[in-house]
Motif scaffolding. Structure first.
Motif, short mmCIF file in Angstrom:
data_model
loop_
_atom_site.label_atom_id
_atom_site.label_comp_id
_atom_site.label_asym_id
_atom_site.label_seq_id
_atom_site.Cartn_x
_atom_site.Cartn_y
_atom_site.Cartn_z
N UNK A 19 0.83 -1.20 0.00
CA UNK A 19 0.00 0.00 0.00
C UNK A 19 0.87 1.26 0.00
N UNK A 20 1.95 1.26 0.78
CA UNK A 20 2.84 2.42 0.81
C UNK A 20 3.48 2.66 -0.56
N UNK A 21 3.85 1.61 -1.24
CA UNK A 21 4.41 1.74 -2.59
C UNK A 21 3.38 2.28 -3.58
N UNK A 22 2.14 1.81 -3.45
CA UNK A 22 1.07 2.28 -4.33
C UNK A 22 0.82 3.77 -4.10
N UNK A 23 0.79 4.18 -2.82
CA UNK A 23 0.58 5.60 -2.50
C UNK A 23 1.74 6.45 -3.01
N UNK A 24 2.95 5.95 -2.87
CA UNK A 24 4.12 6.69 -3.35
C UNK A 24 4.07 6.86 -4.86
N UNK A 25 3.66 5.82 -5.55
CA UNK A 25 3.54 5.89 -7.01
C UNK A 25 2.49 6.92 -7.42
N UNK A 26 1.37 6.96 -6.69
CA UNK A 26 0.33 7.96 -6.97
C UNK A 26 0.87 9.37 -6.72
N UNK A 27 1.63 9.55 -5.64
CA UNK A 27 2.22 10.86 -5.34
C UNK A 27 3.12 11.32 -6.48
N UNK A 28 3.94 10.42 -6.99
CA UNK A 28 4.84 10.78 -8.09
C UNK A 28 4.03 11.17 -9.32
N UNK A 29 3.04 10.38 -9.66
CA UNK A 29 2.22 10.66 -10.83
C UNK A 29 1.49 12.00 -10.70
N UNK A 30 1.09 12.35 -9.46
CA UNK A 30 0.34 13.59 -9.22
C UNK A 30 1.27 14.78 -9.01
N UNK A 31 2.60 14.53 -9.02
CA UNK A 31 3.55 15.63 -8.85
C UNK A 31 3.74 16.04 -7.41
#
Length: 84
Positions: free
Chosen positions: A58-70
């Motif tokens: 879940x932490x990796x998924x959230x981090x990936x979303x953060x990167x995609x959202x800038x």
């Protein structure tokens, strides 16, 4: 260390064409050198012998979303915030 691109451009403008070619060649060499070093690093990373926990996934998924959202900061920004 971050160097403003304008400074690099100003310096390049002062060089004769034959020296600019050497700068280009050396820059390409440095890029390839870093690619090779990174590839070698990745090839020598020990394999993970345990599965990720649901929390880690879940932490990796959230981090990936953060990167995609800038929603990211540069190392320099973090250092400034921490007073380093």
């Amino acid at each position: 260390m971050s160097i403003p691109i304008e400074k690099i451009n100003d310096l390049l403008k002062k060089l004769p064409d034959e020296d600019k070619k050497e700068v280009l060649n050396y820059t390409e060499f440095l890029i390839e050198k870093r690619k090779r070093a990174f590839k070698e690093f990745l090839e020598n990373v020990p394999e993970e012998d345990e599965e990720l926990s649901p929390e880690e996934i879940e932490a990796l998924r959230e981090a990936e979303e953060d990167v995609k959202a800038g929603r990211v900061k540069t190392l320099e920004e973090v250092k400034r915030e921490l007073g380093l």
